[in-house]
Design a protein around this motif. Structure first.
Motif, PDB file in Angstrom:
ATOM      1  N   ALA A 120       1.012  -1.214   0.145  1.00 14.38           N
ATOM      2  CA  ALA A 120      -0.035  -0.143   0.076  1.00 14.38           C
ATOM      3  C   ALA A 120       0.887   0.965  -0.059  1.00 14.38           C
ATOM      4  O   ALA A 120       0.127   2.269  -0.015  1.00 14.38           O
ATOM      5  N   GLY A 121       2.081   1.172  -0.185  1.00 15.19           N
ATOM      6  CA  GLY A 121       3.238   2.260  -0.064  1.00 15.19           C
ATOM      7  C   GLY A 121       3.665   2.903   1.134  1.00 15.19           C
ATOM      8  O   GLY A 121       4.205   3.919   1.320  1.00 15.19           O
ATOM      9  N   GLU A 122       3.573   1.930   2.277  1.00 17.69           N
ATOM     10  CA  GLU A 122       3.846   2.352   3.535  1.00 17.69           C
ATOM     11  C   GLU A 122       5.334   1.797   3.984  1.00 17.69           C
ATOM     12  O   GLU A 122       5.582   0.662   3.465  1.00 17.69           O
ATOM     13  N   ILE A 123       5.912   2.478   5.064  1.00 14.24           N
ATOM     14  CA  ILE A 123       7.294   2.173   5.257  1.00 14.24           C
ATOM     15  C   ILE A 123       6.669   1.463   6.491  1.00 14.24           C
ATOM     16  O   ILE A 123       6.175   1.890   7.356  1.00 14.24           O
ATOM     17  N   VAL A 124       7.243   0.259   6.642  1.00 11.30           N
ATOM     18  CA  VAL A 124       6.732  -0.892   7.910  1.00 11.30           C
ATOM     19  C   VAL A 124       8.014  -0.904   8.716  1.00 11.30           C
ATOM     20  O   VAL A 124       8.842  -1.683   8.201  1.00 11.30           O
ATOM     21  N   LEU A 125       7.643  -0.613   9.906  1.00 12.38           N
ATOM     22  CA  LEU A 125       8.502  -0.786  11.231  1.00 12.38           C
ATOM     23  C   LEU A 125       7.946  -2.031  11.714  1.00 12.38           C
ATOM     24  O   LEU A 125       6.679  -2.049  12.234  1.00 12.38           O
ATOM     25  N   SER A 126       8.638  -3.108  12.224  1.00 14.03           N
ATOM     26  CA  SER A 126       8.053  -4.456  12.701  1.00 14.03           C
ATOM     27  C   SER A 126       8.953  -4.863  14.039  1.00 14.03           C
ATOM     28  O   SER A 126      10.014  -4.487  14.219  1.00 14.03           O
ATOM     29  N   ILE A 127       8.553  -5.744  14.821  1.00 16.45           N
ATOM     30  CA  ILE A 127       9.360  -6.369  15.675  1.00 16.45           C
ATOM     31  C   ILE A 127      10.683  -7.288  14.985  1.00 16.45           C
ATOM     32  O   ILE A 127      10.587  -7.679  13.742  1.00 16.45           O
ATOM     33  N   GLY A 128      11.682  -7.426  15.537  1.00 14.39           N
ATOM     34  CA  GLY A 128      12.887  -7.971  15.053  1.00 14.39           C
ATOM     35  C   GLY A 128      13.029  -9.302  15.309  1.00 14.39           C
ATOM     36  O   GLY A 128      13.993  -9.925  14.900  1.00 14.39           O
ATOM     37  N   ILE A 153       0.955   0.648  23.133  1.00 13.49           N
ATOM     38  CA  ILE A 153      -0.199   1.632  22.729  1.00 13.49           C
ATOM     39  C   ILE A 153      -0.172   2.825  23.829  1.00 13.49           C
ATOM     40  O   ILE A 153      -0.339   3.819  23.381  1.00 13.49           O
ATOM     41  N   ALA A 154      -0.098   2.537  25.081  1.00 14.05           N
ATOM     42  CA  ALA A 154       0.009   3.636  26.043  1.00 14.05           C
ATOM     43  C   ALA A 154       1.321   4.463  25.825  1.00 14.05           C
ATOM     44  O   ALA A 154       1.025   5.997  25.783  1.00 14.05           O
ATOM     45  N   TYR A 155       2.329   4.035  25.451  1.00 13.59           N
ATOM     46  CA  TYR A 155       3.340   4.896  24.941  1.00 13.59           C
ATOM     47  C   TYR A 155       3.136   5.719  23.722  1.00 13.59           C
ATOM     48  O   TYR A 155       3.417   7.045  23.660  1.00 13.59           O
ATOM     49  N   ALA A 156       2.465   5.081  22.592  1.00 14.69           N
ATOM     50  CA  ALA A 156       2.055   6.004  21.477  1.00 14.69           C
ATOM     51  C   ALA A 156       1.111   7.078  21.831  1.00 14.69           C
ATOM     52  O   ALA A 156       1.249   8.026  21.467  1.00 14.69           O
ATOM     53  N   ALA A 199      15.569  -4.408  27.020  1.00 16.80           N
ATOM     54  CA  ALA A 199      16.248  -3.742  25.839  1.00 16.80           C
ATOM     55  C   ALA A 199      15.544  -3.720  24.582  1.00 16.80           C
ATOM     56  O   ALA A 199      15.122  -2.758  23.890  1.00 16.80           O
ATOM     57  N   LEU A 200      14.740  -4.980  24.049  1.00 14.86           N
ATOM     58  CA  LEU A 200      14.173  -5.053  22.866  1.00 14.86           C
ATOM     59  C   LEU A 200      12.766  -4.278  22.908  1.00 14.86           C
ATOM     60  O   LEU A 200      12.399  -3.799  22.104  1.00 14.86           O
ATOM     61  N   ASP A 201      11.956  -4.359  24.106  1.00 13.30           N
ATOM     62  CA  ASP A 201      10.715  -3.476  24.155  1.00 13.30           C
ATOM     63  C   ASP A 201      11.261  -2.075  24.133  1.00 13.30           C
ATOM     64  O   ASP A 201      10.564  -1.080  23.559  1.00 13.30           O
ATOM     65  N   GLU A 202      12.324  -1.662  24.845  1.00 13.47           N
ATOM     66  CA  GLU A 202      12.498   0.038  24.301  1.00 13.47           C
ATOM     67  C   GLU A 202      13.064   0.103  23.036  1.00 13.47           C
ATOM     68  O   GLU A 202      12.904   1.270  22.642  1.00 13.47           O
ATOM     69  N   LEU A 203      13.818  -0.762  22.303  1.00 10.25           N
ATOM     70  CA  LEU A 203      14.233  -0.698  20.955  1.00 10.25           C
ATOM     71  C   LEU A 203      12.876  -0.488  20.206  1.00 10.25           C
ATOM     72  O   LEU A 203      12.858   0.357  19.280  1.00 10.25           O
TER      73      LEU A 203
END
Length: 123
Positions: free
Chosen positions: A40-48, A104-107, A72-76
């Motif tokens: 759909a043309g979006e840049i997707v950031l995901s879990i690693g 969700i709360a962070y966002a 650390a992964l949660d913070e990343l």
């Protein structure tokens, strides 16, 4: 090439950036959302890292992390949220775990919009 992807090549504007959030047990849903949103043309950031996907998909074989690494992964992942225009919560079967609730709360605290897979499925 899809019309959405062609639009990106033709435009001088930055595509929308989305950060996927949800339980790593939903590996297939993460992969599908990544594909759909990318097309759909979006840049997707995901879990690693998807430790729950090891058996079926061999993702994470030989890799483990301890509680310090998990924090650390949660913070990343929250730094990825910082980069996003919105987050997309993969709340498969209504499931939202504690880590995802914190994302969700962070966002929300940062004014980053939150969309949910379950809302899209009803549309």
């Amino acid at each position: 090439m899809s019309a959405e992807l062609q639009r990106i090549f033709d435009a001088d504007t930055r595509p929308t950036i989305v950060c996927l959030c949800g339980s790593s047990r939903f590996y297939d849903e993460f992969q599908q959302a990544n594909y759909d949103l990318t097309m759909a043309g979006e840049i997707v950031l995901s879990i690693g890292f998807c430790p729950h996907a090891r058996a079926q998909h061999r993702h994470g074989d030989g890799v483990s992390h301890d509680s310090v690494e998990e924090v650390a992964l949660d913070e990343l992942h929250k730094r990825k949220i910082d980069l996003a225009d919105y987050i997309y919560v993969l709340d498969v079967n209504g499931y939202v775990g504690e880590s995802t609730k914190s994302e969700i709360a962070y966002a929300s605290r940062r004014g980053i919009p939150v969309d949910y897979l379950s809302q899209q499925q009803r549309s």
